[in-house]
Design a protein around this motif. Structure first.
Motif, PDB file in Angstrom:
ATOM      1  N   LYS A 188       0.704  -1.313   0.198  1.00 29.44           N
ATOM      2  CA  LYS A 188      -0.094  -0.026   0.019  1.00 29.44           C
ATOM      3  C   LYS A 188       0.832   1.201  -0.039  1.00 29.44           C
ATOM      4  O   LYS A 188       0.533   2.436  -0.779  1.00 29.44           O
ATOM      5  CB  LYS A 188      -0.969   0.090   1.340  1.00 29.44           C
ATOM      6  CG  LYS A 188      -2.110  -1.110   0.972  1.00 29.44           C
ATOM      7  CD  LYS A 188      -2.876  -0.809   2.481  1.00 29.44           C
ATOM      8  CE  LYS A 188      -3.955  -2.211   2.285  1.00 29.44           C
ATOM      9  NZ  LYS A 188      -4.505  -2.139   3.757  1.00 29.44           N
ATOM     10  N   ILE A 189       1.795   1.126   0.630  1.00 28.12           N
ATOM     11  CA  ILE A 189       2.733   2.449   0.772  1.00 28.12           C
ATOM     12  C   ILE A 189       3.557   2.752  -0.532  1.00 28.12           C
ATOM     13  O   ILE A 189       3.503   3.770  -1.031  1.00 28.12           O
ATOM     14  CB  ILE A 189       3.818   2.442   2.021  1.00 28.12           C
ATOM     15  CG1 ILE A 189       3.042   2.264   3.247  1.00 28.12           C
ATOM     16  CG2 ILE A 189       4.946   3.573   2.110  1.00 28.12           C
ATOM     17  CD1 ILE A 189       3.979   2.025   4.486  1.00 28.12           C
ATOM     18  N   ALA A 190       4.067   1.344  -1.188  1.00 28.02           N
ATOM     19  CA  ALA A 190       4.628   1.656  -2.391  1.00 28.02           C
ATOM     20  C   ALA A 190       3.726   2.132  -3.580  1.00 28.02           C
ATOM     21  O   ALA A 190       3.972   2.773  -4.417  1.00 28.02           O
ATOM     22  CB  ALA A 190       5.149   0.448  -2.557  1.00 28.02           C
ATOM     23  N   GLY A 191       2.604   1.382  -3.261  1.00 27.33           N
ATOM     24  CA  GLY A 191       1.326   1.996  -4.478  1.00 27.33           C
ATOM     25  C   GLY A 191       1.056   3.445  -4.282  1.00 27.33           C
ATOM     26  O   GLY A 191       1.089   4.175  -5.391  1.00 27.33           O
ATOM     27  N   ALA A 192       0.877   3.869  -2.990  1.00 21.75           N
ATOM     28  CA  ALA A 192       0.434   5.353  -2.775  1.00 21.75           C
ATOM     29  C   ALA A 192       1.750   6.319  -3.246  1.00 21.75           C
ATOM     30  O   ALA A 192       1.619   7.362  -3.912  1.00 21.75           O
ATOM     31  CB  ALA A 192       0.184   5.469  -1.363  1.00 21.75           C
ATOM     32  N   GLY A 193       2.923   5.517  -3.108  1.00 21.90           N
ATOM     33  CA  GLY A 193       4.027   6.451  -3.519  1.00 21.90           C
ATOM     34  C   GLY A 193       4.138   6.655  -4.941  1.00 21.90           C
ATOM     35  O   GLY A 193       4.365   7.744  -5.878  1.00 21.90           O
ATOM     36  N   ILE A 194       3.940   5.298  -5.711  1.00 22.76           N
ATOM     37  CA  ILE A 194       3.878   5.548  -7.270  1.00 22.76           C
ATOM     38  C   ILE A 194       2.651   6.521  -7.780  1.00 22.76           C
ATOM     39  O   ILE A 194       2.975   7.265  -8.702  1.00 22.76           O
ATOM     40  CB  ILE A 194       3.541   3.996  -7.674  1.00 22.76           C
ATOM     41  CG1 ILE A 194       4.991   3.381  -7.550  1.00 22.76           C
ATOM     42  CG2 ILE A 194       3.336   4.066  -9.448  1.00 22.76           C
ATOM     43  CD1 ILE A 194       4.648   1.722  -7.834  1.00 22.76           C
ATOM     44  N   ILE A 195       1.594   6.457  -7.191  1.00 20.79           N
ATOM     45  CA  ILE A 195       0.499   7.347  -7.606  1.00 20.79           C
ATOM     46  C   ILE A 195       0.718   8.654  -7.332  1.00 20.79           C
ATOM     47  O   ILE A 195       0.423   9.488  -8.166  1.00 20.79           O
ATOM     48  CB  ILE A 195      -0.626   6.678  -6.788  1.00 20.79           C
ATOM     49  CG1 ILE A 195      -1.324   5.291  -7.276  1.00 20.79           C
ATOM     50  CG2 ILE A 195      -1.911   7.888  -6.909  1.00 20.79           C
ATOM     51  CD1 ILE A 195      -2.564   4.766  -6.689  1.00 20.79           C
ATOM     52  N   LEU A 196       1.356   8.978  -6.256  1.00 19.42           N
ATOM     53  CA  LEU A 196       1.839  10.577  -5.866  1.00 19.42           C
ATOM     54  C   LEU A 196       2.935  10.899  -6.866  1.00 19.42           C
ATOM     55  O   LEU A 196       2.549  12.005  -7.333  1.00 19.42           O
ATOM     56  CB  LEU A 196       2.434  10.437  -4.606  1.00 19.42           C
ATOM     57  CG  LEU A 196       2.801  11.694  -3.965  1.00 19.42           C
ATOM     58  CD1 LEU A 196       1.634  12.772  -3.915  1.00 19.42           C
ATOM     59  CD2 LEU A 196       3.455  11.709  -2.546  1.00 19.42           C
ATOM     60  N   ILE A 197       3.988  10.238  -7.146  1.00 13.90           N
ATOM     61  CA  ILE A 197       4.772  10.567  -8.286  1.00 13.90           C
ATOM     62  C   ILE A 197       4.198  10.667  -9.422  1.00 13.90           C
ATOM     63  O   ILE A 197       4.346  11.715 -10.232  1.00 13.90           O
ATOM     64  CB  ILE A 197       6.042   9.614  -8.161  1.00 13.90           C
ATOM     65  CG1 ILE A 197       6.776   9.496  -6.708  1.00 13.90           C
ATOM     66  CG2 ILE A 197       7.005   9.876  -9.441  1.00 13.90           C
ATOM     67  CD1 ILE A 197       7.337  10.859  -6.436  1.00 13.90           C
ATOM     68  N   GLY A 198       3.486   9.749 -10.161  1.00 13.81           N
ATOM     69  CA  GLY A 198       2.470  10.001 -11.283  1.00 13.81           C
ATOM     70  C   GLY A 198       1.652  11.329 -11.354  1.00 13.81           C
ATOM     71  O   GLY A 198       1.739  11.924 -12.099  1.00 13.81           O
ATOM     72  N   PHE A 199       1.022  11.576 -10.288  1.00 13.45           N
ATOM     73  CA  PHE A 199       0.071  12.840  -9.921  1.00 13.45           C
ATOM     74  C   PHE A 199       1.141  13.805 -10.110  1.00 13.45           C
ATOM     75  O   PHE A 199       0.526  15.059 -10.739  1.00 13.45           O
ATOM     76  CB  PHE A 199      -0.443  12.651  -8.908  1.00 13.45           C
ATOM     77  CG  PHE A 199      -1.456  14.080  -8.422  1.00 13.45           C
ATOM     78  CD1 PHE A 199      -2.772  13.958  -9.243  1.00 13.45           C
ATOM     79  CD2 PHE A 199      -1.300  14.783  -7.657  1.00 13.45           C
ATOM     80  CE1 PHE A 199      -3.481  15.125  -9.202  1.00 13.45           C
ATOM     81  CE2 PHE A 199      -2.218  15.935  -7.510  1.00 13.45           C
ATOM     82  CZ  PHE A 199      -3.143  16.131  -8.471  1.00 13.45           C
ATOM     83  N   ILE A 200       2.157  13.897  -9.502  1.00 14.40           N
ATOM     84  CA  ILE A 200       3.051  15.349  -9.538  1.00 14.40           C
ATOM     85  C   ILE A 200       3.594  15.360 -10.803  1.00 14.40           C
ATOM     86  O   ILE A 200       3.611  16.590 -11.411  1.00 14.40           O
ATOM     87  CB  ILE A 200       4.289  14.924  -8.643  1.00 14.40           C
ATOM     88  CG1 ILE A 200       3.791  15.162  -7.039  1.00 14.40           C
ATOM     89  CG2 ILE A 200       5.179  15.935  -8.948  1.00 14.40           C
ATOM     90  CD1 ILE A 200       4.795  14.832  -6.033  1.00 14.40           C
ATOM     91  N   GLY A 201       3.783  14.399 -11.627  1.00 18.04           N
ATOM     92  CA  GLY A 201       4.350  14.390 -12.828  1.00 18.04           C
ATOM     93  C   GLY A 201       3.323  14.858 -14.043  1.00 18.04           C
ATOM     94  O   GLY A 201       3.356  15.683 -14.638  1.00 18.04           O
ATOM     95  N   PHE A 202       1.986  14.418 -13.741  1.00 13.06           N
ATOM     96  CA  PHE A 202       0.932  15.062 -14.633  1.00 13.06           C
ATOM     97  C   PHE A 202       0.640  16.621 -13.971  1.00 13.06           C
ATOM     98  O   PHE A 202       0.251  17.192 -15.231  1.00 13.06           O
ATOM     99  CB  PHE A 202      -0.402  14.204 -14.179  1.00 13.06           C
ATOM    100  CG  PHE A 202      -1.692  14.608 -14.796  1.00 13.06           C
ATOM    101  CD1 PHE A 202      -1.893  14.422 -16.077  1.00 13.06           C
ATOM    102  CD2 PHE A 202      -2.664  15.504 -14.259  1.00 13.06           C
ATOM    103  CE1 PHE A 202      -3.072  14.850 -16.743  1.00 13.06           C
ATOM    104  CE2 PHE A 202      -3.590  15.899 -14.881  1.00 13.06           C
ATOM    105  CZ  PHE A 202      -3.917  15.639 -16.190  1.00 13.06           C
TER     106      PHE A 202
END
Length: 57
Positions: A30-44
Motif C-alpha cells: 500500500k505504501i509503495a502503491g501510494a508513492g507511485i500514484i503520488l509521483i505520477g500525479f506530480i508528473g501529471f
C-alpha cells in the motif's frame, strides 16, 4: 581477484532473513502503491502546467 567477503557472510544474512507476514506485505504494498500514484500525479500536474506555458512542451 580480491573478494572482500566470503560466501559464509552471505549465507548468514540469508538465514536471518524471513518471509514477511501477509499484514506486513500488504502494508508495504500500500505504501509503495501510494508513492507511485503520488509521483505520477506530480508528473501529471507538471505536464499540465507546462502545457499552458507557451513553448513549454
Amino acid at each position: 581477484m580480491n573478494v572482500p567477503y566470503d560466501l559464509n557472510s552471505y549465507i548468514r544474512v540469508l538465514k536471518l532473513a524471513s518471509t514477511p507476514s501477509w499484514n506486513e506485505f500488504s502494508q508495504v504494498s500500500k505504501i509503495a502503491g501510494a508513492g507511485i500514484i503520488l509521483i505520477g500525479f506530480i508528473g501529471f500536474v507538471i505536464f499540465a502546467i507546462m502545457s499552458f506555458i507557451p513553448g513549454g512542451v
